[in-house]
Design a protein around this motif. Structure first.
Motif, PDB file in Angstrom:
ATOM      1  N   ASP A 102      -2.767   9.024  -9.100  1.00 48.97           N
ATOM      2  CA  ASP A 102      -3.176   7.616  -9.061  1.00 48.97           C
ATOM      3  C   ASP A 102      -3.565   7.060 -10.425  1.00 48.97           C
ATOM      4  O   ASP A 102      -4.274   6.050 -10.508  1.00 48.97           O
ATOM      5  N   ILE A 103      -3.104   7.678 -11.517  1.00 40.80           N
ATOM      6  CA  ILE A 103      -3.324   7.076 -12.834  1.00 40.80           C
ATOM      7  C   ILE A 103      -2.521   5.782 -12.912  1.00 40.80           C
ATOM      8  O   ILE A 103      -1.308   5.783 -12.710  1.00 40.80           O
ATOM      9  N   LEU A 124       6.677  11.245  -6.101  1.00 35.73           N
ATOM     10  CA  LEU A 124       5.347  10.735  -6.425  1.00 35.73           C
ATOM     11  C   LEU A 124       5.289   9.272  -5.992  1.00 35.73           C
ATOM     12  O   LEU A 124       6.029   8.437  -6.505  1.00 35.73           O
ATOM     13  N   ARG A 125       4.409   8.957  -5.056  1.00 36.26           N
ATOM     14  CA  ARG A 125       4.413   7.624  -4.451  1.00 36.26           C
ATOM     15  C   ARG A 125       3.052   6.937  -4.460  1.00 36.26           C
ATOM     16  O   ARG A 125       2.916   5.858  -3.897  1.00 36.26           O
ATOM     17  N   GLN A 126       2.039   7.549  -5.062  1.00 36.05           N
ATOM     18  CA  GLN A 126       0.695   6.984  -4.991  1.00 36.05           C
ATOM     19  C   GLN A 126       0.248   6.331  -6.292  1.00 36.05           C
ATOM     20  O   GLN A 126      -0.927   6.017  -6.468  1.00 36.05           O
ATOM     21  N   THR A 127       1.184   6.084  -7.195  1.00 34.62           N
ATOM     22  CA  THR A 127       0.824   5.583  -8.509  1.00 34.62           C
ATOM     23  C   THR A 127       0.827   4.056  -8.531  1.00 34.62           C
ATOM     24  O   THR A 127       1.846   3.433  -8.209  1.00 34.62           O
ATOM     25  N   PRO A 128      -0.272   3.411  -8.927  1.00 34.38           N
ATOM     26  CA  PRO A 128      -0.284   1.938  -9.053  1.00 34.38           C
ATOM     27  C   PRO A 128       0.420   1.485 -10.333  1.00 34.38           C
ATOM     28  O   PRO A 128       0.269   2.110 -11.383  1.00 34.38           O
ATOM     29  N   PHE A 129       1.197   0.415 -10.232  1.00 37.97           N
ATOM     30  CA  PHE A 129       1.930  -0.139 -11.364  1.00 37.97           C
ATOM     31  C   PHE A 129       1.306  -1.471 -11.772  1.00 37.97           C
ATOM     32  O   PHE A 129       0.975  -2.294 -10.918  1.00 37.97           O
ATOM     33  N   TYR A 130       1.192  -1.710 -13.070  1.00 41.14           N
ATOM     34  CA  TYR A 130       0.745  -2.989 -13.602  1.00 41.14           C
ATOM     35  C   TYR A 130       1.814  -3.484 -14.572  1.00 41.14           C
ATOM     36  O   TYR A 130       1.935  -2.973 -15.691  1.00 41.14           O
TER      37      TYR A 130
END
Length: 561
Positions: A102-103, A124-130
């Protein structure tokens, strides 16, 4: 393998209001760029890329940054900022996210799209995107980030300004100053100057082309050369380039339309990346020009263009397989034209020339950087760097992104413009910015992490040394049976060699000396099989060195009867 800095010890505790910079890759090498910034106990990472192996690293697929220095502090990481979508800046991201999914990832639209395709492959599906663009400002913990447009050999590249209580840091990422870029997106020198007026306390600058005088050639200069290659060819054309080089692919598509040719992509990464670039609008595909690669066989050779991976001579790439005549459906014919539209990454020269020779042997006309202007660098040359130093006027400079010679040249340019404090560091060397002054304060362990198939970090330098010995010197196995009760050799030695033109009979002369050496060791009380194996190793090793002038890997086996 850590870079040697025996004079440095572990860094002290970071002072209050101090900013710590920990480069974990990209300083002293071209690749695996990764820099960690620490302020007030929190961490920000800029880039997380891979390095491609050299010939002396056999069997290695990729080389990652060493996460050991921050592994027990991953919960303190506020975000990972990705400056652009090249492998040496994003390729290791999935391996970092395996350790903390989650980085938050921060980057431009194209960069995050290219990363996302990698994350799906790694499940990998839990990573937040900005998603950010030039001019945006966003904060993560104590880090206030501002993004600046820079021109590079991939669209949507960004520099990042990092504001903390310790001061303002400007990290260029990879950049150049092409004034007539194909996509019209220039490096925002007005923003650089504005940040300079605010006061840049630490300037991290791309060093790759610091030894090259003048200004980097514009991408537009390649168009006439490609046009000429198309005009002079009356058969198939194959263009090999980086799978991320959207601008080069655009030039090839435009030339194909002009010369009434159809285009197909060859290579999985090329197909994937260009589909992403097209869907996001970074690649303008003229209608009717694209076909599937297998459909080209139905067209006359003079109407075919293939855009392929393999410009660096990668042995499993599409171009290498074409050169070896073992590609599934692309078969080179005499008179075909192959354009290698890329630079040579240091360490890849032999592989590239091997492919060029293979193509030429098959009768192809090979156009490459050595005989035509088919590629220009994506990095700022010395003139551009001087320009940047003069408008930014930084208080401190830390050259990054390059080999040692590149960083030294970059630092010399900074000094010529009046920068008094240039700090040189390599991977693992820690730099602190305190009270407006940057200096080296210590080092952290920072080795190479090798990816070998499904193995990550299990292969060591010692094992690579064994592979090199096996490849260069071959090996010799020796089996000896000892009677532990009688205290003497009861059978053998049986000796076999591989990797050399030696017959087993060539070892007859050393068999009795091995028996004598083992018997002496037994008489002296050595009964441990490991000790006896070392006796065998030394005896035959000395003989092979003196007799054959070789140092093969020796595998002794001592069996107790």
């Amino acid at each position: 393998m850590s870079h040697p800095h025996p004079e440095l010890s572990a860094p002290p505790e970071l002072p209050a209001n101090g900013l710590r910079v920990i480069p974990l890759g990209g300083l002293g090498e071209v690749g695996r760029n990764m820099t960690v910034f620490e302020y007030d106990g929190r961490l920000l990472i800029v880039d997380c890329g891979v390095l491609f192996p050299d010939d002396h690293q056999p069997g290695v697929d990729l080389i990652l940054p060493d996460f050991a220095a921050i592994r027990d502090r991953l919960d303190a990481v506020e975000a990972l900022v990705l400056t652009h979508g090249h492998e040496d800046h994003i390729g290791a991201t999935p391996y970092l996210l395996r350790e903390r999914q989650d980085i938050p990832l921060v980057g431009s639209e194209l960069t995050l799209a290219l990363v996302n395709s990698k994350l799906r492959e790694h499940r990998l599906r839990q990573t937040p995107f900005y998603t950010v663009k030039e001019g945006d400002r966003i904060s993560f913990g104590p880090f206030d980030l501002e993004f600046v447009a820079v021109n590079h050999s991939i669209p949507d590249a960004l520099a990042v300004a990092i504001r903390t209580g310790a001061g303002l840091v400007l990290h260029t990422g990879d950049f150049k100053m092409d004034q007539l870029p194909l996509d019209g997106r220039i490096t925002d020198l007005r923003a650089f100057a504005r940040l300079g007026e605010e006061g840049v306390d630490l300037f991290l600058t791309d060093s790759t082309n610091a030894e090259v005088p003048g200004f980097t050639t514009a991408e537009r200069k390649i168009t006439p050369v490609l046009e000429q290659a198309f005009a002079e060819s009356d058969q198939r054309i194959i263009v090999a380039c980086f799978a991320s080089h959207v601008h080069r692919v655009q030039q090839v598509l435009d030339a194909a339309v002009k010369h009434n040719r159809k285009v197909a992509y060859v290579g999985r990464s090329m197909v994937r990346n260009m589909a992403i670039a097209r869907d996001l609008g970074y690649l303008k595909v003229p209608p009717g020009v694209m076909v599937e690669a297998k459909e080209l066989a139905d067209l006359a050779p003079e109407r075919q263009v293939l855009i392929s991976t393999g410009s660096q001579g990668e042995p499993l790439s599409a171009l290498a397989r074409i050169a070896q005549r073992n590609h599934n459906f692309v078969h080179l014919e005499e008179g075909d034209t192959v354009v290698l539209a890329s630079s040579l990454i240091p360490g890849n020269e032999n592989a590239v020339y091997r492919v060029i020779n293979g193509l030429a042997r098959l009768g192809a006309r090979v156009v490459h950087k050595g005989n035509a202007l088919v590629h220009v660098s994506g990095h700022a040359s010395a003139g551009e760097l001087l320009y940047c130093y003069n408008i930014v006027r930084p208080r401190n400079v830390l050259p990054v992104h390059g080999e040692v010679r590149h960083m030294l040249a970059n630092g010399d340019l900074a000094r010529q413009t009046g920068v008094e404090n240039v700090v040189y560091a390599e991977d693992g060397v820690v730099v602190d910015l305190v009270d407006g002054v940057a200096k080296v304060v210590g080092k952290v362990e920072c080795g190479y992490v090798f990816v070998d198939g499904q193995s990550v970090g299990d292969v060591t330098e010692s094992e690579l040394k064994d592979r090199r010995i096996l490849g260069e010197e071959g090996f010799v196995s020796v089996i000896v049976v000892v009677d532990s009760v009688a205290g003497k050799v009861s059978a053998g030695p049986e000796i076999h060699a591989r990797g050399h033109a030696w017959a087993d009979s060539d070892f007859e002369a050393i068999k009795q000396p091995i028996v004598d050496a083992v018997n002496r060791a037994l008489d002296e009380g050595s009964t441990d099989t490991y000790q006896l194996q070392q006796v065998v190793r030394r005896t035959i090793g000395r003989w092979v060195s003196n007799t054959h002038k070789r140092r093969p890997m020796i595998i002794p086996v001592v069996v107790e009867a």
